[in-house]
Design an enzyme around this catalytic site. Structure first.
Site, mmCIF file in Angstrom:
data_model
loop_
_atom_site.group_PDB
_atom_site.id
_atom_site.type_symbol
_atom_site.label_atom_id
_atom_site.label_comp_id
_atom_site.label_asym_id
_atom_site.label_seq_id
_atom_site.Cartn_x
_atom_site.Cartn_y
_atom_site.Cartn_z
ATOM 1 N N THR A 35 0.804 -1.218 0.000
ATOM 2 C CA THR A 35 0.000 0.000 0.000
ATOM 3 C C THR A 35 0.840 1.273 0.000
ATOM 4 O O THR A 35 1.951 1.286 0.550
ATOM 5 C CB THR A 35 -0.920 0.014 1.245
ATOM 6 N N LYS B 156 1.763 -3.447 7.319
ATOM 7 C CA LYS B 156 1.957 -3.698 5.878
ATOM 8 C C LYS B 156 3.439 -3.594 5.504
ATOM 9 O O LYS B 156 3.884 -4.220 4.538
ATOM 10 C CB LYS B 156 1.122 -2.707 5.065
ATOM 11 N N TYR C 148 -1.593 0.227 10.901
ATOM 12 C CA TYR C 148 -1.875 -0.419 9.606
ATOM 13 C C TYR C 148 -0.645 -0.352 8.696
ATOM 14 O O TYR C 148 -0.192 -1.358 8.149
ATOM 15 C CB TYR C 148 -3.079 0.259 8.933
ATOM 16 N N GLU D 120 0.304 3.556 1.891
ATOM 17 C CA GLU D 120 0.478 3.932 3.302
ATOM 18 C C GLU D 120 1.898 3.654 3.785
ATOM 19 O O GLU D 120 2.316 4.193 4.811
ATOM 20 C CB GLU D 120 -0.522 3.166 4.177
HETATM 21 P P1 NAP Z 1 -11.580 -4.823 2.163
HETATM 22 O O1 NAP Z 1 -12.744 -4.508 1.282
HETATM 23 O O2 NAP Z 1 -11.548 -4.315 3.567
HETATM 24 O O3 NAP Z 1 -11.453 -6.433 2.185
HETATM 25 C C1 NAP Z 1 -10.659 -7.075 3.150
HETATM 26 C C2 NAP Z 1 -10.886 -8.580 3.033
HETATM 27 O O4 NAP Z 1 -10.053 -9.235 4.022
HETATM 28 C C3 NAP Z 1 -12.329 -9.043 3.308
HETATM 29 O O5 NAP Z 1 -12.647 -10.071 2.414
HETATM 30 C C4 NAP Z 1 -12.242 -9.604 4.733
HETATM 31 O O6 NAP Z 1 -13.179 -10.599 4.991
HETATM 32 C C5 NAP Z 1 -10.843 -10.210 4.690
HETATM 33 N N1 NAP Z 1 -10.311 -10.471 6.022
HETATM 34 C C6 NAP Z 1 -10.181 -9.596 7.052
HETATM 35 N N2 NAP Z 1 -9.649 -10.215 8.121
HETATM 36 C C7 NAP Z 1 -9.459 -11.507 7.773
HETATM 37 C C8 NAP Z 1 -8.951 -12.656 8.441
HETATM 38 N N3 NAP Z 1 -8.533 -12.600 9.715
HETATM 39 N N4 NAP Z 1 -8.877 -13.827 7.767
HETATM 40 C C9 NAP Z 1 -9.305 -13.910 6.486
HETATM 41 N N5 NAP Z 1 -9.806 -12.862 5.796
HETATM 42 C C10 NAP Z 1 -9.882 -11.679 6.446
HETATM 43 O O7 NAP Z 1 -10.208 -4.354 1.490
HETATM 44 P P2 NAP Z 1 -9.909 -3.951 -0.041
HETATM 45 O O8 NAP Z 1 -10.152 -2.501 -0.209
HETATM 46 O O9 NAP Z 1 -10.556 -4.942 -0.943
HETATM 47 O O10 NAP Z 1 -8.326 -4.138 -0.087
HETATM 48 C C11 NAP Z 1 -7.744 -5.378 -0.435
HETATM 49 C C12 NAP Z 1 -6.306 -5.408 0.073
HETATM 50 O O11 NAP Z 1 -5.565 -4.354 -0.526
HETATM 51 C C13 NAP Z 1 -6.155 -5.204 1.575
HETATM 52 O O12 NAP Z 1 -5.053 -5.978 1.987
HETATM 53 C C14 NAP Z 1 -5.827 -3.731 1.722
HETATM 54 O O13 NAP Z 1 -5.100 -3.504 2.903
HETATM 55 C C15 NAP Z 1 -4.993 -3.505 0.482
HETATM 56 N N6 NAP Z 1 -5.017 -2.160 -0.106
HETATM 57 C C16 NAP Z 1 -6.208 -1.564 -0.402
HETATM 58 C C17 NAP Z 1 -6.214 -0.310 -1.011
HETATM 59 C C18 NAP Z 1 -7.510 0.375 -1.373
HETATM 60 O O14 NAP Z 1 -7.464 1.584 -1.644
HETATM 61 N N7 NAP Z 1 -8.621 -0.342 -1.456
HETATM 62 C C19 NAP Z 1 -4.989 0.315 -1.325
HETATM 63 C C20 NAP Z 1 -3.807 -0.337 -1.020
HETATM 64 C C21 NAP Z 1 -3.828 -1.583 -0.429
HETATM 65 P P3 NAP Z 1 -14.639 -10.285 5.647
HETATM 66 O O15 NAP Z 1 -15.530 -9.995 4.475
HETATM 67 O O16 NAP Z 1 -14.942 -11.559 6.349
HETATM 68 O O17 NAP Z 1 -14.466 -9.109 6.555
HETATM 69 O O1 G4F Z 2 -10.778 6.591 3.001
HETATM 70 P P1 G4F Z 2 -9.778 6.546 4.080
HETATM 71 O O2 G4F Z 2 -10.196 5.958 5.377
HETATM 72 O O3 G4F Z 2 -8.514 5.807 3.460
HETATM 73 P P2 G4F Z 2 -6.949 5.795 3.821
HETATM 74 O O4 G4F Z 2 -6.709 6.062 5.260
HETATM 75 O O5 G4F Z 2 -6.256 6.659 2.828
HETATM 76 O O6 G4F Z 2 -6.580 4.242 3.560
HETATM 77 C C1 G4F Z 2 -7.050 3.562 2.403
HETATM 78 O O7 G4F Z 2 -6.090 3.665 1.383
HETATM 79 C C2 G4F Z 2 -4.829 3.015 1.661
HETATM 80 C C3 G4F Z 2 -3.935 3.246 0.441
HETATM 81 O O8 G4F Z 2 -3.369 4.511 0.497
HETATM 82 C C4 G4F Z 2 -5.083 1.549 1.905
HETATM 83 F F1 G4F Z 2 -3.906 0.902 2.146
HETATM 84 C C5 G4F Z 2 -6.018 1.372 3.089
HETATM 85 O O9 G4F Z 2 -6.306 -0.020 3.261
HETATM 86 C C6 G4F Z 2 -7.317 2.109 2.788
HETATM 87 O O10 G4F Z 2 -7.960 1.447 1.718
HETATM 88 O O11 G4F Z 2 -9.249 8.042 4.402
HETATM 89 C C7 G4F Z 2 -8.812 8.894 3.374
HETATM 90 C C8 G4F Z 2 -8.509 10.262 3.980
HETATM 91 C C9 G4F Z 2 -7.657 10.217 5.256
HETATM 92 O O12 G4F Z 2 -6.701 11.248 5.209
HETATM 93 C C10 G4F Z 2 -8.649 10.515 6.367
HETATM 94 O O13 G4F Z 2 -8.100 11.120 7.529
HETATM 95 O O14 G4F Z 2 -9.740 10.895 4.356
HETATM 96 C C11 G4F Z 2 -9.583 11.471 5.653
HETATM 97 N N1 G4F Z 2 -10.900 11.587 6.272
HETATM 98 C C12 G4F Z 2 -11.471 12.763 6.677
HETATM 99 N N2 G4F Z 2 -12.654 12.520 7.259
HETATM 100 C C13 G4F Z 2 -11.722 10.590 6.608
HETATM 101 C C14 G4F Z 2 -12.825 11.167 7.231
HETATM 102 N N3 G4F Z 2 -11.619 9.256 6.413
HETATM 103 C C15 G4F Z 2 -12.636 8.465 6.848
HETATM 104 N N4 G4F Z 2 -12.562 7.132 6.654
HETATM 105 N N5 G4F Z 2 -13.726 9.004 7.487
HETATM 106 C C16 G4F Z 2 -13.885 10.341 7.700
HETATM 107 O O15 G4F Z 2 -14.857 10.794 8.292
#
Ligand code: NAP
Ligand code: G4F
Length: 321
Positions: A124, A152, A148, A126
């Site tokens: 990520t 990672k 987090y 992050e």
């Molecule tokens: P998400 O929607 O939160 O999905 C997370 C998945 O992990 C869900 O299927 C959840 O299952 C499963 N999980 C959580 N805890 C578990 C456990 N103990 N054992 C087995 N499965 C478990 O996340 P996403 O947005 O699809 O992201 C996918 C991956 O990419 C994650 O690793 C995230 O950290 C990483 N990532 C995401 C972003 C982004 O912007 N979306 C960016 C960079 C990296 P349940 O349905 O049972 O909760």
């Molecule tokens: O949507 P967010 O919670 O995502 P964040 O923290 O950027 O993390 C996501 O992206 C990462 C990749 O860069 C992934 F690795 C991670 O798993 C996840 O998918 O927050 C985005 C921004 C932050 O700066 C947060 O402080 O929005 C700001 N924010 C402001 N108000 C808020 C809020 N975020 C959330 N969730 N809720 C609020 O009310």
């Protein structure tokens, strides 16, 4: 013969899009799914009949070994995580266990059961946290800002280590924020588009947010799972930054979302509350995805205004219906 893939986190946003992509390419797709009291299948309901779901949890080594023995995958995509940054401050130990140790459990199980499988790790942006340069590329130093991010980082280096120590085909995708209508409602983009839809339909009066100043590089999730697949088709494992190369503030996202629903004076409907601020914030993220473009032939197509349009439209339909 058809390839087999094991996807962890198959019920999540990315896991569901990736499963669809792999099925469309003719893979047998096995999904690792943890036991919940109420199964969470909303994102995969439409492809359930084509998936082979295997019981397992990232905190349980035995279930991972069993899942690998049962599936014998050619490719493993490790997407499972406690993925919400805010929760990681309240649940740092669980986050480290699932995201950090979970990755090592999977690598160790793969080393024993399917050492030749190609492995994708969901790393990520992050990792860059308190960024040292803008935009960030594969050589930018890391400085995570949350439990987090730290979990990672451990997983990232574990993957590099298994690649170097055991010559395993393990790649890290360093993905920037990517969103869709399958995004969890607690994340900023979805919280905003859901809130805007409720306000537009007269079902809510305001949205309560935290810090509006941070900048993110937001892309469209279905495009990002294609980058994951492309990484595992390379003869050699490597690490890749995946993002759009554009960065926008939270405030800009909010403004665009309200405008998309026909509301110009967005600040009338947004309240900020310190409880949504994080103990340490990642202020700015912006990708330099040149390596992915040159090596993988991948580039982001959907820009922020189009992404906002897709998400607001979906939430207006859902809330209205
Ligand atoms: P998400 O929607 O939160 O999905 C997370 C998945 O992990 C869900 O299927 C959840 O299952 C499963 N999980 C959580 N805890 C578990 C456990 N103990 N054992 C087995 N499965 C478990 O996340 P996403 O947005 O699809 O992201 C996918 C991956 O990419 C994650 O690793 C995230 O950290 C990483 N990532 C995401 C972003 C982004 O912007 N979306 C960016 C960079 C990296 P349940 O349905 O049972 O909760
Ligand atoms: O949507 P967010 O919670 O995502 P964040 O923290 O950027 O993390 C996501 O992206 C990462 C990749 O860069 C992934 F690795 C991670 O798993 C996840 O998918 O927050 C985005 C921004 C932050 O700066 C947060 O402080 O929005 C700001 N924010 C402001 N108000 C808020 C809020 N975020 C959330 N969730 N809720 C609020 O009310």
């Amino acid at each position: 013969m058809a390839k087999t893939a094991l996807v962890t986190g198959t019920t999540g946003q990315d896991g569901s899009f990736l499963s669809e992509l792999l099925l469309s390419k003719g893979y047998e797709v096995c999904g690792l799914v943890r036991r919940l009291s109420s199964p969470n299948i909303t994102n995969i309901q439409h492809v359930m009949k084509d998936l082979r779901l295997l019981d397992g949890d990232m905190t349980d080594q035995t279930s991972m070994i069993t899942a690998l023995k049962e599936s014998r995958p050619d490719e493993i995509y490790n997407l499972a995580a406690q993925s919400f940054v805010a929760t990681s401050f309240r649940q740092p130990v669980l986050t480290a266990d699932v995201n950090g140790l979970g990755a090592v459990r999977l690598l160790e199980a793969a080393k024993e059961v399917v050492p030749d499988a190609r492995i994708y790790q969901a790393s990520t942006s992050e990792l860059f946290g308190l960024v040292r340069e803008t935009p960030q590329n594969e050589n930018t130093p890391f400085h995570p800002r949350s439990p987090y991010g730290v979990s990672k980082l451990f997983a990232y280096w574990a993957c590099v280590n298994y690649r170097e120590a055991y010559e395993m085909h393990v790649s890290n995708g360093i993905l920037y924020n990517h969103e869709s209508s399958r995004r969890g409602l607690e994340f900023l983009t979805r919280k905003v588009t859901d809130g805007v839809a409720r306000i537009a339909k007269g079902k809510a009066t305001h949205i309560e947010l935290g810090n509006l100043d941070p900048k993110r590089d937001w892309g469209y999730a279905p495009e990002y799972v294609d980058a994951m697949w492309r990484m595992l088709q390379q003869p050699k494992p490597d690490d890749y930054v995946i993002g759009t190369g554009e960065s926008h503030t939270v405030r800009e996202f909010v403004e665009l979302a309200f405008r998309e629903a026909g509301i110009e004076k967005w600040d009338k409907y947004v309240r900020t509350d310190p409880k949504h601020f994080r103990p340490a914030e990642v202020q700015t993220l912006c990708a330099d995805p040149s390596k992915a473009r040159n090596v993988l032939g991948w580039r982001a197509k959907t820009r922020l205004p189009e992404l906002v349009k897709i998400m607001v439209k979906a939430d207006l339909e859902r809330v209205g219906g």
